[in-house]
Design a protein around this motif. Sequence first.
Motif, PDB file in Angstrom:
ATOM      1  N   LYS A 204       0.815  -1.218   0.000  1.00 48.02           N
ATOM      2  CA  LYS A 204       0.000   0.000   0.000  1.00 48.02           C
ATOM      3  C   LYS A 204       0.846   1.265   0.000  1.00 48.02           C
ATOM      4  CE  LYS A 204      -3.970   1.985   2.456  1.00 48.02           C
ATOM      5  NZ  LYS A 204      -4.887   1.828   3.621  1.00 48.02           N
ATOM      6  N   HIS A 205       1.944   1.268   0.765  1.00 43.98           N
ATOM      7  CA  HIS A 205       2.726   2.496   0.947  1.00 43.98           C
ATOM      8  C   HIS A 205       4.170   2.376   0.458  1.00 43.98           C
ATOM      9  CE1 HIS A 205      -0.563   3.965   3.407  1.00 43.98           C
ATOM     10  NE2 HIS A 205      -0.450   2.942   4.232  1.00 43.98           N
ATOM     11  N   GLY A 206       4.501   1.299  -0.216  1.00 43.97           N
ATOM     12  CA  GLY A 206       5.896   1.071  -0.582  1.00 43.97           C
ATOM     13  C   GLY A 206       6.491   2.126  -1.484  1.00 43.97           C
ATOM     14  N   GLN A 207       5.648   2.806  -2.261  1.00 41.70           N
ATOM     15  CA  GLN A 207       6.163   3.814  -3.182  1.00 41.70           C
ATOM     16  C   GLN A 207       6.526   5.121  -2.483  1.00 41.70           C
ATOM     17  OE1 GLN A 207       3.036   3.062  -2.808  1.00 41.70           O
ATOM     18  NE2 GLN A 207       1.930   4.980  -2.563  1.00 41.70           N
ATOM     19  N   ASP A 208       6.173   5.245  -1.207  1.00 38.64           N
ATOM     20  CA  ASP A 208       6.416   6.483  -0.455  1.00 38.64           C
ATOM     21  C   ASP A 208       7.402   6.208   0.679  1.00 38.64           C
ATOM     22  OD1 ASP A 208       6.374   8.894   0.793  1.00 38.64           O
ATOM     23  OD2 ASP A 208       4.227   8.927   1.223  1.00 38.64           O
ATOM     24  N   PRO A 209       8.675   6.563   0.520  1.00 41.45           N
ATOM     25  CA  PRO A 209       9.665   6.288   1.580  1.00 41.45           C
ATOM     26  C   PRO A 209       9.353   6.977   2.898  1.00 41.45           C
ATOM     27  CG  PRO A 209      10.749   6.896  -0.489  1.00 41.45           C
ATOM     28  CD  PRO A 209       9.294   7.181  -0.664  1.00 41.45           C
ATOM     29  N   THR A 210       8.591   8.066   2.848  1.00 38.12           N
ATOM     30  CA  THR A 210       8.269   8.766   4.091  1.00 38.12           C
ATOM     31  C   THR A 210       7.292   7.981   4.962  1.00 38.12           C
ATOM     32  OG1 THR A 210       6.462   9.990   3.015  1.00 38.12           O
ATOM     33  CG2 THR A 210       8.644  11.002   2.994  1.00 38.12           C
ATOM     34  N   LYS A 211       6.703   6.930   4.408  1.00 43.26           N
ATOM     35  CA  LYS A 211       5.769   6.100   5.174  1.00 43.26           C
ATOM     36  C   LYS A 211       6.472   4.954   5.900  1.00 43.26           C
ATOM     37  CE  LYS A 211       1.666   7.874   4.023  1.00 43.26           C
ATOM     38  NZ  LYS A 211       0.689   8.353   5.009  1.00 43.26           N
ATOM     39  N   TYR A 212       7.771   4.803   5.664  1.00 43.35           N
ATOM     40  CA  TYR A 212       8.467   3.660   6.256  1.00 43.35           C
ATOM     41  C   TYR A 212       8.485   3.740   7.778  1.00 43.35           C
ATOM     42  CZ  TYR A 212      10.095   2.376   1.579  1.00 43.35           C
ATOM     43  OH  TYR A 212      10.148   1.993   0.264  1.00 43.35           O
ATOM     44  N   ASP A 213       8.618   4.933   8.329  1.00 42.86           N
ATOM     45  CA  ASP A 213       8.582   5.071   9.790  1.00 42.86           C
ATOM     46  C   ASP A 213       7.215   4.678  10.340  1.00 42.86           C
ATOM     47  OD1 ASP A 213      11.196   5.872   9.999  1.00 42.86           O
ATOM     48  OD2 ASP A 213      10.741   8.013   9.914  1.00 42.86           O
ATOM     49  N   TYR A 214       6.180   5.021   9.597  1.00 38.05           N
ATOM     50  CA  TYR A 214       4.824   4.621   9.999  1.00 38.05           C
ATOM     51  C   TYR A 214       4.699   3.097  10.015  1.00 38.05           C
ATOM     52  CZ  TYR A 214      -0.077   3.411   9.101  1.00 38.05           C
ATOM     53  OH  TYR A 214      -1.317   2.820   9.123  1.00 38.05           O
ATOM     54  N   ILE A 215       5.267   2.443   8.992  1.00 34.70           N
ATOM     55  CA  ILE A 215       5.226   0.976   8.943  1.00 34.70           C
ATOM     56  C   ILE A 215       6.006   0.391  10.112  1.00 34.70           C
ATOM     57  CG2 ILE A 215       5.870  -1.050   7.578  1.00 34.70           C
ATOM     58  CD1 ILE A 215       5.436   0.619   5.062  1.00 34.70           C
ATOM     59  N   HIS A 216       7.186   0.968  10.398  1.00 37.82           N
ATOM     60  CA  HIS A 216       7.966   0.509  11.558  1.00 37.82           C
ATOM     61  C   HIS A 216       7.127   0.586  12.831  1.00 37.82           C
ATOM     62  CE1 HIS A 216      12.023   1.621   9.462  1.00 37.82           C
ATOM     63  NE2 HIS A 216      11.541   0.466   9.050  1.00 37.82           N
ATOM     64  N   GLN A 217       6.446   1.705  12.996  1.00 35.83           N
ATOM     65  CA  GLN A 217       5.661   1.915  14.216  1.00 35.83           C
ATOM     66  C   GLN A 217       4.556   0.872  14.353  1.00 35.83           C
ATOM     67  OE1 GLN A 217       3.261   5.426  14.155  1.00 35.83           O
ATOM     68  NE2 GLN A 217       3.033   5.523  16.357  1.00 35.83           N
ATOM     69  N   ARG A 218       3.825   0.642  13.270  1.00 36.79           N
ATOM     70  CA  ARG A 218       2.725  -0.320  13.329  1.00 36.79           C
ATOM     71  C   ARG A 218       3.239  -1.737  13.600  1.00 36.79           C
ATOM     72  NH1 ARG A 218      -2.165   1.245  11.158  1.00 36.79           N
ATOM     73  NH2 ARG A 218      -2.870  -0.692  12.143  1.00 36.79           N
ATOM     74  N   LEU A 219       4.362  -2.088  13.001  1.00 33.46           N
ATOM     75  CA  LEU A 219       4.917  -3.426  13.219  1.00 33.46           C
ATOM     76  C   LEU A 219       5.427  -3.591  14.641  1.00 33.46           C
ATOM     77  CD1 LEU A 219       6.875  -3.994   9.874  1.00 33.46           C
ATOM     78  CD2 LEU A 219       4.592  -4.799  10.479  1.00 33.46           C
ATOM     79  N   ARG A 220       6.035  -2.551  15.175  1.00 35.24           N
ATOM     80  CA  ARG A 220       6.537  -2.642  16.550  1.00 35.24           C
ATOM     81  C   ARG A 220       5.381  -2.727  17.547  1.00 35.24           C
ATOM     82  NH1 ARG A 220      11.853  -1.925  17.519  1.00 35.24           N
ATOM     83  NH2 ARG A 220      11.439  -1.332  19.673  1.00 35.24           N
ATOM     84  N   GLU A 221       4.274  -2.083  17.251  1.00 33.30           N
ATOM     85  CA  GLU A 221       3.095  -2.214  18.113  1.00 33.30           C
ATOM     86  C   GLU A 221       2.625  -3.668  18.156  1.00 33.30           C
ATOM     87  OE1 GLU A 221       1.378   2.277  17.104  1.00 33.30           O
ATOM     88  OE2 GLU A 221       0.408   0.485  16.294  1.00 33.30           O
ATOM     89  N   CYS A 222       2.580  -4.292  16.978  1.00 33.04           N
ATOM     90  CA  CYS A 222       2.186  -5.708  16.930  1.00 33.04           C
ATOM     91  C   CYS A 222       3.223  -6.581  17.633  1.00 33.04           C
ATOM     92  CB  CYS A 222       2.023  -6.157  15.479  1.00 33.04           C
ATOM     93  SG  CYS A 222       0.644  -5.385  14.619  1.00 33.04           S
TER      94      CYS A 222
END
Length: 553
Positions: free
Chosen positions: A150-168
């Motif tokens: 969903k967000h792979g084309q936007d590098p600025t979303k990588y921190d958001y992905i990190h955050q969601r994964l760390r929550e899980c």
Amino acid sequence: KTHADVARVLSLPKKSKDRMKMLTKLRNKGNHSHNSEVLASGIGSLKLRRTAKTNYEGRDYIHCMYCQALYLRRDLWRHVRKCSSKPVEANSEVGRKKVLSLASMNESAQCQQISPGVWKILTGMKDDEISSTVRSDLSILQLAQSFFNKHGQDPTKYDYIHQRLRECGRLLLMLRKDFSIHTFEDAVRPANFDVVISAVKKVSGYDEEKHCYHTPSLALKLGHSLQKVNDILHCRALMTQHSTLIKSTQSFKTLFAKKCSELLSHTALTTLNEQHFNKPSTLPFTEDVQRLHRHLEKKTELALKELKEHSSPKSYSELCKATMANVILCNRRRGGEISKMTLNGFQERDTSPLHKDVAFGLTKFELHLCQHFSRVELRGNKGRKVVVLFSPDMVNNITLLMEKREDCGVMAENLFLFARPHCLTPFRGQDCLRLYASECGAENPELLRSTQLRKHVATLSQILNLKNHELDQVANFLGHDIRVHREYYRLPEATTQLAKISKLLIAMEKGSLKSFQGKTLEEIEIEGNAFILCSMKELDLFLANVEKRITLG
């Protein structure tokens, strides 16, 4: 000796460098296979590349991702710098944490089931117990793949992905330690529903006595993540025709839909709402905004002069940060929107002259403004198209920055307009604004943030008697939904009650309401002596009546 690799080694001259290198590679390969079995079973001794003087546990060791030799985790980064098996294109300046992340990902059993892009994102996470938990669970890895799709084309979303994964990861770690549930596939079984809810509450800091959360937003996010993971598992079960898992995930989804509001979201939302009660107004003062404007003008002028005289990463960064803060301040844009503006987006801005038919309906002043400002369209919040206006000075500053990018160490691969030297990321708009707000001498620098500045212009625009289409234009420029704009960005409720509603209550108290028939709240004026009360007793009585009417109304 019949193995192809062994035969190739034996064919090489004895004591030659190539033969020694091939032998080391074969030895490491065999040791890696042996060590993997020992670590999995917990039985046997490890084959180490270098024996340590102190005894360590198996978890303190990790294999090199290039040569597969076993090293202490703390020493792996030293070896990787000089590893002979490392490919030429590999970065030789990777830090300790990055090396450990790469090595951990290489040992993950599920790493082959996710795309290289997800692998790259996961290696950027801090190497600790939480990230190790993330890498060890297939469901979380597939959630990461879903985010990347969903967000792979936007590098600025990588921190958001990190955050969601760390929550899980935190949730799964809690389930493993306190409830002996080791995977999300086990967690989404209907029999474990209450246990999962308890784990979510524990991670989010739920207080049983006060019935509130320490971090209510985390409880809501974990609820969404659980639903997403359950959907991923359900799809996997459908594709593999796993009937038991299909029934399990379907039942868990039904349970979650029925009980989530009762057990999680209602209390979390209540806690969030109560945190906003009795908070003072956070609108910045006009004097502080003017101070910030003047300070940015001085900073920009100095940085511009320095960059023209000496092209260096420092002078480039100063002008870049000052220009970015100025763009945010003048446009009242979100800091993230300006940060993510690309170089191509600015270069491809519309510079065509104004259409004659359109110009016919504008005043001379409006025509001058159209010629003065440059207009750039970019992607805003929720995918909305938002507009950024650039003055000629801003355009000149950015043009100079673009010319000096290569001289100041900005990498060609960095696609952002306000790029950092020597890396692939942009400057953060909020950080720049915060820096200059603290330096400008404002009385309340903490209010000079993009959110408060946007609220400032949106709220004060309510003072003007704007028509609906004019209000729509303001909302569109700010990137607001018009419904949200009207509901949230209005005059502070306390001000409205004190300044306007109180006039109505005073008129009712004095029995003069009939004299104001047909007038709006703005047109109602109470005579000066009408509000003079005879004594403190009468004042207390009046305030009590006002409070009673507000409560009943």
